[in-house]
Design a protein around this motif. Sequence first.
Motif, PDB file in Angstrom:
ATOM      1  N   LYS A 249      -1.008   0.992   8.242  1.00 20.54           N
ATOM      2  CA  LYS A 249      -1.820   1.835   7.369  1.00 20.54           C
ATOM      3  C   LYS A 249      -1.178   1.925   5.997  1.00 20.54           C
ATOM      4  O   LYS A 249       0.026   1.671   5.845  1.00 20.54           O
ATOM      5  CB  LYS A 249      -1.987   3.243   7.953  1.00 20.54           C
ATOM      6  N   ILE A 250      -1.983   2.279   4.978  1.00 22.48           N
ATOM      7  CA  ILE A 250      -1.430   2.516   3.658  1.00 22.48           C
ATOM      8  C   ILE A 250      -0.740   3.881   3.650  1.00 22.48           C
ATOM      9  O   ILE A 250      -0.988   4.735   4.494  1.00 22.48           O
ATOM     10  CB  ILE A 250      -2.511   2.450   2.564  1.00 22.48           C
TER      11      ILE A 250
ATOM     12  N   PHE B 278     -10.512   6.328  -0.939  1.00 21.69           N
ATOM     13  CA  PHE B 278     -10.428   4.933  -1.373  1.00 21.69           C
ATOM     14  C   PHE B 278     -11.627   4.136  -0.876  1.00 21.69           C
ATOM     15  O   PHE B 278     -12.130   3.246  -1.570  1.00 21.69           O
ATOM     16  CB  PHE B 278      -9.128   4.300  -0.874  1.00 21.69           C
ATOM     17  N   LYS B 279     -12.095   4.456   0.314  1.00 24.38           N
ATOM     18  CA  LYS B 279     -13.279   3.775   0.838  1.00 24.38           C
ATOM     19  C   LYS B 279     -14.497   4.086  -0.027  1.00 24.38           C
ATOM     20  O   LYS B 279     -15.313   3.199  -0.317  1.00 24.38           O
ATOM     21  CB  LYS B 279     -13.525   4.207   2.285  1.00 24.38           C
TER      22      LYS B 279
ATOM     23  N   ALA C 266      -2.966  11.608   4.593  1.00 23.62           N
ATOM     24  CA  ALA C 266      -3.253  10.184   4.434  1.00 23.62           C
ATOM     25  C   ALA C 266      -4.728   9.879   4.694  1.00 23.62           C
ATOM     26  O   ALA C 266      -5.338   9.057   4.006  1.00 23.62           O
ATOM     27  CB  ALA C 266      -2.368   9.367   5.371  1.00 23.62           C
ATOM     28  N   LYS C 267      -5.323  10.569   5.667  1.00 23.14           N
ATOM     29  CA  LYS C 267      -6.733  10.324   5.994  1.00 23.14           C
ATOM     30  C   LYS C 267      -7.645  10.659   4.812  1.00 23.14           C
ATOM     31  O   LYS C 267      -8.650   9.987   4.580  1.00 23.14           O
ATOM     32  CB  LYS C 267      -7.134  11.138   7.219  1.00 23.14           C
TER      33      LYS C 267
ATOM     34  N   THR D 245      -4.940  -3.840   6.238  1.00 24.38           N
ATOM     35  CA  THR D 245      -3.631  -3.425   6.755  1.00 24.38           C
ATOM     36  C   THR D 245      -3.208  -4.324   7.909  1.00 24.38           C
ATOM     37  O   THR D 245      -4.032  -4.984   8.543  1.00 24.38           O
ATOM     38  CB  THR D 245      -3.677  -1.960   7.221  1.00 24.38           C
TER      39      THR D 245
ATOM     40  N   CYS E  75      -0.769   2.200  -4.410  1.00 23.91           N
ATOM     41  CA  CYS E  75      -1.986   3.015  -4.354  1.00 23.91           C
ATOM     42  C   CYS E  75      -2.317   3.624  -5.711  1.00 23.91           C
ATOM     43  O   CYS E  75      -3.501   3.822  -6.031  1.00 23.91           O
ATOM     44  CB  CYS E  75      -1.840   4.098  -3.287  1.00 23.91           C
TER      45      CYS E  75
ATOM     46  N   GLN F 243      -7.349   7.757   2.347  1.00 24.37           N
ATOM     47  CA  GLN F 243      -8.018   6.572   2.881  1.00 24.37           C
ATOM     48  C   GLN F 243      -9.539   6.703   2.764  1.00 24.37           C
ATOM     49  O   GLN F 243     -10.230   5.749   2.383  1.00 24.37           O
ATOM     50  CB  GLN F 243      -7.601   6.365   4.338  1.00 24.37           C
ATOM     51  N   LYS F 244     -10.066   7.879   3.071  1.00 22.22           N
ATOM     52  CA  LYS F 244     -11.509   8.111   2.972  1.00 22.22           C
ATOM     53  C   LYS F 244     -11.978   8.018   1.523  1.00 22.22           C
ATOM     54  O   LYS F 244     -13.028   7.441   1.219  1.00 22.22           O
ATOM     55  CB  LYS F 244     -11.851   9.480   3.559  1.00 22.22           C
TER      56      LYS F 244
ATOM     57  N   GLY G  52       0.799  -1.218   0.000  1.00 19.84           N
ATOM     58  CA  GLY G  52       0.000   0.000   0.000  1.00 19.84           C
ATOM     59  C   GLY G  52       0.826   1.260   0.000  1.00 19.84           C
ATOM     60  O   GLY G  52       0.414   2.282   0.561  1.00 19.84           O
TER      61      GLY G  52
ATOM     62  N   THR H  47      -9.326  -2.288   1.856  1.00 14.43           N
ATOM     63  CA  THR H  47      -7.967  -2.110   2.361  1.00 14.43           C
ATOM     64  C   THR H  47      -7.755  -2.982   3.587  1.00 14.43           C
ATOM     65  O   THR H  47      -8.433  -2.810   4.605  1.00 14.43           O
ATOM     66  CB  THR H  47      -7.695  -0.643   2.722  1.00 14.43           C
TER      67      THR H  47
END
Length: 470
Positions: free
Chosen positions: A210-211, A227-228, A220-221, A236, A189, A224-225, A184, A234
Motif C-alpha cells: 500500500k502507499i 487519490f482515487k 491512510a484509507k 501497489t 504522494c 487512498q480514497k 508511494g 495507484t
Amino acid sequence: MSDQSDHFDLVIIGGGPGGYSAALYGASAGLKVAMVEKDALGGTCLNRGCIPAKAFLETAAVKRHVDHAEDFGIETKSEASVAFATAQERKQGIVKNLVNGIGAMCKGRKVEVFNGTGSLRAGRTVDVALGDGGSATITGDFVMLASGSVPRLIPNFERGGPIMTSDEVLDLDWLPERVAVIGGGAIGCEFASTFADLGSEVTILEGLPKILPGLDNDVAKVVQKSFKKKKITTKTGVMVNGHTPNDSGGTVVQYGDGESVEVDVVIVSVGRRPYADELGLDGTGVVVDDRGFVEVDEYCRTGEDGVYAVGDLINTPQLAHVGYAEAILVIKHLLGENPMPVMYDRVPWAIYCHPEVAWAGPDEQQAKEAGHDVVVAKHPYKFNSRAMILGETEGLVKVIAKKRPDGTAGQILGVHMVGPWVTEQLSGGYLAVNWEASVDEVAEFIQPHPSLSELFGETVLSLTGRNFNG
C-alpha cells in the motif's frame, strides 16, 4: 581567496536546517561560529525540498479552489489554465528571499560562512576547498557534521531527460501531461497530489502492498480514497523493471509482470540517503555505518571527542524540524547545560499532500504492539462547521489513549489527523502527547468556534464518556 587559517568555538559542516539553526542558536549563546556550505544556504529543505515542494502544492491548491469557485458563488468564464513557468518563478522568488534571509541573519550574528566543501580530519581540523579555488584550514573546540542527504536512485533509472528525482522535478517550468511517480511514500504522494490537482495524469508505482505504509490505517484509507477521486492510478506491490524512451521526449516505464505506462516525466521518489561522501573523516573516531549514517549517541555525539552530527546524516527521522531540535540539543550539550535528548517517538510528522496528514505519537496498531491497552476515538470533518464552510470535509481526527484499570481513557498516546490544514492543527495534539497529558486534562481546554481545531477538542472530549457533538 588566499589560503587562511582560523579557530572557532564551533565549526559546522553543512548549511541546511541542522547547520544554520545550530550556527544562529550557538551565536545567540555567545559562541564564535564558522559554517561551511558548498551550495546555497538552507540546504535541501529550502532549495530542493520542503519549501519549493510546498510552493508547488500551494499552486495546486489555488488551481483546485478556482476549479470549485462556482460552488462559492464566484462565476468563472472558463476553466483555469496553468502557467507553470510563473509558478516556477514564484517558487524561486520564495526560495531566494529565504536564502538571503539566512545569510543576513548569519551576518548579523557574526557567523563566518565559508562557501566551499569541508572535510574533517584529526584534531577537529576542517579543510575547506573554497568555491573560488582557494582553500582554508579552520579548527574548532567543537565540530558539527550536518552535510544532509541526497535522493536515493534505483537501477535502470539514471537521471536525465524524463527521469527526475526531487532535485530536478522542482526545476520544471512546464507542466507534464502524464507523470509516473516511483515510490508511494510521503514525498512521492506529495508530488502525485500536486500534479494531479494541476491536471496531470498521474500513476504511482509502489513496491509495498500500500502507499503511505507508515500511516495509521484509518488515516491512510482517507488519502487512498481521495487519490482515487483525483483519478490518480495507484499500482501497489509492483516493482519497476526499466524504461524505454519514446520519440516525444517521454518514456515507457515497465513494471510488474509485463505491464507498462507511457509518461512524459518519471519522478523517482524512493527516499534519501545520508551524504557523508565528502566529509573526509580520516584519522578521526567518527564511524559511518553500512547504510551511510554517521553513528551518534543520544546527544548526537560521534566517536570523535568534541564532534557531533545532526540531521539527515544520522539515523533519525529525516525532518527539518528534527534537525532544528538536534541542533539546539548539541549547542546546549556542548555548553554543559544538561539538555534532554530528543524523543524521536514523539516528534511531529506532516505530509502536505491533499488531504494533508499530520501526527504525533504511535498509531493504534503501534500502541497495541507496545503493550498498551488503548481506548480510541475518531471524528470526521464532514460534521465540522468550518470544514463545511471551506468546502473541505474529507478527513478525520483520531486520538489513541491508554485504558485505565476502570476502562476509562487516561494518558493520550497518539494524535493522528487527515484533512484540511491538519499540519497547522497538530500542535495541540503534539503538546498533549509530549506532556503526557490525560484525556480529562485536555478536555478542559476551550477550542475556538467555528474552527477546524475544535474537532481535536471534541474527539478528546468524547473519550471522557460525554460529548455534545457526534
